[in-house]
Design a protein around this motif. Structure first.
Motif, mmCIF file in Angstrom:
data_model
loop_
_atom_site.group_PDB
_atom_site.id
_atom_site.type_symbol
_atom_site.label_atom_id
_atom_site.label_comp_id
_atom_site.label_asym_id
_atom_site.label_seq_id
_atom_site.Cartn_x
_atom_site.Cartn_y
_atom_site.Cartn_z
ATOM 1 N N GLY A 204 34.798 24.960 62.084
ATOM 2 C CA GLY A 204 34.995 24.608 63.489
ATOM 3 C C GLY A 204 35.563 23.218 63.655
ATOM 4 O O GLY A 204 36.140 22.662 62.735
ATOM 5 N N GLY A 205 35.399 22.657 64.849
ATOM 6 C CA GLY A 205 35.992 21.355 65.141
ATOM 7 C C GLY A 205 37.427 21.545 65.599
ATOM 8 O O GLY A 205 37.953 22.670 65.653
ATOM 9 N N VAL A 206 38.066 20.445 65.946
ATOM 10 C CA VAL A 206 39.445 20.523 66.410
ATOM 11 C C VAL A 206 40.335 19.605 65.575
ATOM 12 O O VAL A 206 39.857 18.662 64.941
ATOM 13 N N LEU A 207 41.612 19.903 65.668
ATOM 14 C CA LEU A 207 42.603 19.097 64.955
ATOM 15 C C LEU A 207 42.955 17.881 65.818
ATOM 16 O O LEU A 207 43.247 18.025 67.004
ATOM 17 N N HIS A 208 42.927 16.695 65.219
ATOM 18 C CA HIS A 208 43.362 15.475 65.907
ATOM 19 C C HIS A 208 44.697 15.042 65.312
ATOM 20 O O HIS A 208 44.808 14.867 64.097
ATOM 21 N N THR A 209 45.680 14.872 66.178
ATOM 22 C CA THR A 209 47.013 14.491 65.682
ATOM 23 C C THR A 209 47.532 13.253 66.414
ATOM 24 O O THR A 209 47.146 12.976 67.548
ATOM 25 N N CYS A 210 48.422 12.538 65.753
ATOM 26 C CA CYS A 210 49.162 11.477 66.429
ATOM 27 C C CYS A 210 50.502 11.297 65.720
ATOM 28 O O CYS A 210 50.706 11.843 64.630
ATOM 29 N N ALA A 211 51.413 10.575 66.359
ATOM 30 C CA ALA A 211 52.749 10.364 65.784
ATOM 31 C C ALA A 211 53.080 8.887 65.805
ATOM 32 O O ALA A 211 52.841 8.199 66.808
ATOM 33 N N LEU A 212 53.627 8.404 64.694
ATOM 34 C CA LEU A 212 54.103 7.017 64.624
ATOM 35 C C LEU A 212 55.620 7.040 64.612
ATOM 36 O O LEU A 212 56.225 7.834 63.881
ATOM 37 N N ARG A 213 56.213 6.187 65.430
ATOM 38 C CA ARG A 213 57.677 6.166 65.556
ATOM 39 C C ARG A 213 58.220 4.865 64.966
ATOM 40 O O ARG A 213 58.338 3.856 65.679
ATOM 41 N N PRO A 214 58.535 4.845 63.675
ATOM 42 C CA PRO A 214 58.982 3.589 63.061
ATOM 43 C C PRO A 214 60.426 3.236 63.403
ATOM 44 O O PRO A 214 61.264 4.110 63.638
ATOM 45 N N ALA A 215 60.691 1.933 63.343
ATOM 46 C CA ALA A 215 62.056 1.397 63.327
ATOM 47 C C ALA A 215 62.617 1.618 61.925
ATOM 48 O O ALA A 215 61.968 2.250 61.082
ATOM 49 N N GLY A 216 63.801 1.095 61.627
ATOM 50 C CA GLY A 216 64.379 1.201 60.286
ATOM 51 C C GLY A 216 63.470 0.534 59.255
ATOM 52 O O GLY A 216 63.033 -0.598 59.454
ATOM 53 N N ILE A 217 63.209 1.247 58.162
ATOM 54 C CA ILE A 217 62.254 0.744 57.155
ATOM 55 C C ILE A 217 63.002 -0.102 56.117
ATOM 56 O O ILE A 217 64.074 0.285 55.658
ATOM 57 N N TYR A 218 62.419 -1.249 55.745
ATOM 58 C CA TYR A 218 62.990 -2.043 54.650
ATOM 59 C C TYR A 218 61.867 -2.529 53.751
ATOM 60 O O TYR A 218 60.684 -2.499 54.131
ATOM 61 N N GLY A 219 62.256 -2.979 52.590
ATOM 62 C CA GLY A 219 61.277 -3.507 51.631
ATOM 63 C C GLY A 219 61.873 -3.389 50.241
ATOM 64 O O GLY A 219 62.883 -2.701 50.056
ATOM 65 N N PRO A 220 61.276 -4.048 49.260
ATOM 66 C CA PRO A 220 61.820 -3.975 47.894
ATOM 67 C C PRO A 220 61.748 -2.544 47.374
ATOM 68 O O PRO A 220 60.745 -1.865 47.575
ATOM 69 N N HIS B 185 38.165 8.758 68.250
ATOM 70 C CA HIS B 185 39.432 9.525 68.292
ATOM 71 C C HIS B 185 40.441 8.857 69.226
ATOM 72 O O HIS B 185 41.155 9.514 69.977
ATOM 73 N N ARG B 186 40.494 7.542 69.145
ATOM 74 C CA ARG B 186 41.299 6.753 70.086
ATOM 75 C C ARG B 186 42.778 7.163 70.114
ATOM 76 O O ARG B 186 43.431 7.124 71.147
ATOM 77 N N ALA B 187 43.301 7.567 68.939
ATOM 78 C CA ALA B 187 44.740 7.841 68.854
ATOM 79 C C ALA B 187 45.067 9.319 69.094
ATOM 80 O O ALA B 187 46.231 9.709 68.984
#
Ligand SMILES: NC(=O)c1ccc[n+]([C@@H]2O[C@H](COP(=O)([O-])OP(=O)(O)OC[C@H]3O[C@@H](n4cnc5c(N)ncnc54)[C@H](O)[C@@H]3O)[C@@H](O)[C@H]2O)c1
Length: 359
Positions: free
Chosen positions: A168-184, A238-240
């Motif tokens: 039981g229980g429910v599914l908790h979902t959220c989406a992150l919308r990134p800018a262009g990713i950089y890094g080594p 479940h804030r998000a």
């Protein structure tokens, strides 16, 4: 982070693997699910499962027993990949449906989707936009990748609250919308840009010098994902749940100014010629037409696509206040120094090549 098993689709890619490394440092069990293995050795506690998000059974098998799925896998973001509509649709839309269904069927309570700025952006000027902005109408997307990422994000957020099979229980979902990713070690944008610089193709910049875009350092994005997974738990009320968040370094900058330290750090001079944006857009349009006609015979890498011209030359930046408030996201300051060092340590860059020749 809450103990448990974390599955990362697309975990063989740049960001997914960095996320896995961070989770493994916290002694969490991590499963990477990807069509291709990561280019680096797996850290302790990280398992690689080869599979395709287009195949439901493979996704379900990899997700069994997971406490959280990070759905990072995607196809068609840049270069010639952007022009393969069929594969883009299958991976980004059907793949996401499979991930959601696997979470529901196997009772996985949390799903974090890695989306993109592009779900609201299609070449129009956006200054300090926030999450109240509507999705860009699907037919206005200049590229199929952005369109399918938007469809996928909608599916993920709609699935929030779905009843889970099993205990039981429910599914908790959220989406992150990134800018262009950089890094080594970033493998998608930076080597292409450095290749253009080295081959003398980076001879001009374009667009308004005052135009502003954004980037996100890979480790800031990792931290946003960890925080988002936390903010889907009961401990964080479940804030998000059901929410989308723009994620960037929080420092809007002109696209070409951002890359200037990379160009100069590699020993090249920054181009002085500035072309009007419509001209470059038209050139990108022509390139896409030629690729459409001859791509099957010779699948060449287009210098630029229309979507890339927009993303780099038209002002669009977003507030990260919602992520700060809900996720406790607090980006650190980074610059391109470590990226320059990464390339130089691999023998790239003008002065470096000369030095190597002398030695
Ligand atoms: N790179 C950026 O600038 C950027 C910007 C905004 C959003 N994003 C999003 O961030 C995420 C990670 O980006 P990245 O730069 O690490 O990309 P990446 O290409 O390095 O990683 C994506 C991974 O997905 C895998 N994948 C592709 N098709 C698959 C399939 N059918 N089944 C399983 N795995 C498959 C690839 O093999 C790859 O390892 C993506 O969802 C992307 O859409 C990236």
């Amino acid at each position: 982070m809450q103990a448990g098993t974390y599955v990362i689709t697309g975990g063989g890619g740049y960001f997914g693997f960095r996320l896995a490394c961070a989770l493994s440092k916290k002694s969490l069990r991590v499963v990477l699910f990807d069509v291709k293995p990561p280019s680096e050795a797996l850290p302790e506690g990280v398992e690689f499962v080869q599979g395709d998000v287009r195949d439901f059974t493979q996704v379900a098998n990899a997700s069994r027993g997971a406490d959280c799925v990070f759905h990072v896998a995607s196809y068609g973001m840049s270069g010639r990949e952007q022009l393969n509509r069929k594969l883009i649709e299958e991976v980004n839309v059907q793949g996401t449906k499979n991930v959601i269904q696997a979470c529901v069927d196997l009772g996985v309570p949390r799903l974090v989707y890695t989306s993109t700025f592009n779900v609201v952006f299609g070449g129009q000027v956006i200054k300090k936009g926030d999450e109240t902005l509507p999705y860009l109408p699907l037919h206005l997307h200049p590229d199929h990748y952005s369109r399918t990422k938007s469809v996928a994000e909608t599916l993920v957020l709609k699935a929030n609250g779905s009843s889970l099979a099993g205990e039981g229980g429910v599914l908790h979902t959220c989406a992150l919308r990134p800018a262009g990713i950089y890094g080594p070690g970033e493998e998608r944008h930076l080597p292409r840009i450095v290749g253009y610089i080295e081959h003398g193709l980076f001879r001009f910049v374009y667009g308004d010098p005052e135009s502003l875009v954004e980037f996100v350092h890979v480790d800031n994005l990792v931290s946003a994902h960890e925080l988002a997974a936390e903010a889907l738990t009961g401990e964080r009320q479940h804030r998000a749940t059901g929410q989308a968040y723009f994620i960037s370094d929080g420092r809007p900058i002109n696209n070409f100014e951002f890359f200037k330290p990379l160009v100069e750090g590699l020993g090249y001079s920054f181009p002085k010629l500035r072309l009007p944006l419509p001209l470059v857009y038209f050139f990108a349009f022509l390139t896409e037409m030629v690729h459409g006609a001859f791509g099957r015979i010779y699948n060449f890498q287009p210098l630029l696509t229309r979507a890339e011209v927009y993303k780099t030359g038209v002002t669009h930046y977003f507030s990260i206040e919602k992520a700060r408030a809900d996720l406790r996201y607090n980006p650190k300051e980074y610059d391109l120094g470590e990226v320059v060092e990464w390339f130089r340590s691999r023998g790239r860059g003008k002065n470096r090549s000369r030095r190597l020749l002398k030695n």
